[in-house]
Design a protein around this motif. Structure first.
Motif, short mmCIF file in Angstrom:
data_model
loop_
_atom_site.label_atom_id
_atom_site.label_comp_id
_atom_site.label_asym_id
_atom_site.label_seq_id
_atom_site.Cartn_x
_atom_site.Cartn_y
_atom_site.Cartn_z
N GLN A 146 0.69 -1.23 0.05
CA GLN A 146 -0.05 -0.06 -0.08
C GLN A 146 0.80 1.13 0.06
O GLN A 146 0.59 2.17 -0.59
CB GLN A 146 -0.77 0.03 1.28
CG GLN A 146 -1.91 1.20 1.17
CD GLN A 146 -2.70 1.16 2.50
OE1 GLN A 146 -2.37 0.58 3.53
NE2 GLN A 146 -4.05 1.32 2.26
N LEU A 195 2.37 1.69 -3.43
CA LEU A 195 1.13 2.19 -4.44
C LEU A 195 1.12 3.74 -4.13
O LEU A 195 1.01 4.46 -5.27
CB LEU A 195 -0.07 1.35 -4.16
CG LEU A 195 -0.06 -0.15 -4.62
CD1 LEU A 195 -1.47 -0.71 -4.22
CD2 LEU A 195 -0.06 0.03 -6.18
N ARG A 196 0.90 4.21 -3.03
CA ARG A 196 1.19 5.70 -2.91
C ARG A 196 2.13 6.23 -3.17
O ARG A 196 2.09 7.40 -3.91
CB ARG A 196 1.03 5.97 -0.84
CG ARG A 196 -0.63 5.97 -0.65
CD ARG A 196 -0.56 6.34 0.67
NE ARG A 196 -0.70 5.35 1.74
CZ ARG A 196 -0.09 5.04 2.75
NH1 ARG A 196 0.89 5.74 3.07
NH2 ARG A 196 -0.41 3.84 3.42
N GLN A 231 3.84 5.39 -5.77
CA GLN A 231 4.01 5.53 -7.26
C GLN A 231 2.95 6.47 -7.87
O GLN A 231 3.06 7.10 -8.84
CB GLN A 231 3.43 3.89 -7.68
CG GLN A 231 4.53 3.00 -7.69
CD GLN A 231 4.15 1.60 -7.99
OE1 GLN A 231 2.96 1.58 -8.59
NE2 GLN A 231 4.91 0.56 -7.94
N LYS A 232 1.56 6.65 -7.15
CA LYS A 232 0.70 7.54 -7.47
C LYS A 232 1.13 8.99 -7.44
O LYS A 232 1.15 9.58 -8.30
CB LYS A 232 -0.43 7.48 -6.60
CG LYS A 232 -1.71 8.26 -7.07
CD LYS A 232 -2.89 8.02 -6.07
CE LYS A 232 -3.83 8.95 -6.54
NZ LYS A 232 -5.00 9.15 -5.57
N LEU A 288 1.99 5.47 -11.31
CA LEU A 288 0.73 4.16 -11.10
C LEU A 288 0.18 4.06 -12.13
O LEU A 288 -0.60 5.24 -12.59
CB LEU A 288 0.17 4.60 -9.60
CG LEU A 288 -0.98 3.57 -9.42
CD1 LEU A 288 -0.24 2.35 -8.92
CD2 LEU A 288 -1.82 3.89 -8.20
N THR A 289 -0.29 2.92 -12.69
CA THR A 289 -0.92 2.86 -13.96
C THR A 289 -2.41 2.22 -13.55
O THR A 289 -3.35 2.46 -14.32
CB THR A 289 -0.40 1.86 -15.02
OG1 THR A 289 -0.03 0.64 -14.55
CG2 THR A 289 0.82 2.63 -15.66
N ASN A 290 -2.37 1.34 -12.61
CA ASN A 290 -3.77 0.39 -12.37
C ASN A 290 -3.94 0.97 -10.86
O ASN A 290 -3.51 0.36 -9.76
CB ASN A 290 -3.17 -1.11 -12.47
CG ASN A 290 -4.56 -1.68 -12.10
OD1 ASN A 290 -5.60 -1.23 -11.85
ND2 ASN A 290 -4.50 -3.10 -11.90
N THR A 291 -5.07 1.91 -10.90
CA THR A 291 -5.49 2.24 -9.51
C THR A 291 -6.33 1.42 -8.92
O THR A 291 -6.49 1.75 -7.52
CB THR A 291 -5.96 3.71 -9.97
OG1 THR A 291 -7.21 3.56 -10.80
CG2 THR A 291 -5.12 4.93 -10.41
N ALA A 292 -6.83 0.44 -9.37
CA ALA A 292 -7.62 -0.56 -8.98
C ALA A 292 -6.99 -1.43 -7.81
O ALA A 292 -7.78 -1.86 -7.08
CB ALA A 292 -8.61 -1.24 -9.88
N GLN A 293 -5.75 -1.28 -7.63
CA GLN A 293 -4.76 -1.78 -6.82
C GLN A 293 -5.12 -1.48 -5.71
O GLN A 293 -5.08 -2.33 -4.49
CB GLN A 293 -3.34 -1.91 -7.35
CG GLN A 293 -3.04 -2.73 -8.58
CD GLN A 293 -1.63 -2.69 -8.94
OE1 GLN A 293 -1.26 -1.54 -8.85
NE2 GLN A 293 -0.95 -3.75 -9.07
N PHE A 294 -5.47 -0.21 -5.43
CA PHE A 294 -5.49 0.47 -4.08
C PHE A 294 -6.86 -0.31 -3.41
O PHE A 294 -6.72 -0.62 -2.25
CB PHE A 294 -5.90 1.87 -4.27
CG PHE A 294 -4.89 2.90 -4.22
CD1 PHE A 294 -3.87 2.79 -2.80
CD2 PHE A 294 -4.55 3.56 -5.47
CE1 PHE A 294 -2.83 3.85 -3.04
CE2 PHE A 294 -3.35 4.65 -5.35
CZ PHE A 294 -2.57 4.61 -4.34
#
Length: 67
Positions: free
Chosen positions: A26, A29-30, A32-33, A38-44
């Motif tokens: 997590q 991902l933050r 990368q965003k 970050l390309t796949n925001t659904a991972q959040f």
């Protein structure tokens, strides 16, 4: 994503280890965003849901042991 039934079959130590891994994911991902990678925001949502599932199971076990 793990189902709750699969998670309940695991020991507390395994769940806590998985929880730690998910929290690191997590954070990454933050990061990368924030940097625009970050390309796949659904991972959040997937990570947050699994963290909540694990925390719920650990809390149920802890509260069940005290009851």
């Amino acid at each position: 994503m793990s189902k709750a039934q699969d998670l309940r079959a695991q020991k507390n130590e395994e769940l806590e280890g998985r929880l730690s891994d998910l929290k690191k994911e997590q954070f990454n991902l933050r990061f990368q965003k924030a940097s625009g990678q970050l390309t796949n925001t659904a991972q959040f949502g997937r990570v947050r849901t699994e963290i909540a599932r694990i925390k719920t199971i650990l809390r149920e076990r802890r509260d069940g042991a005290n009851a």
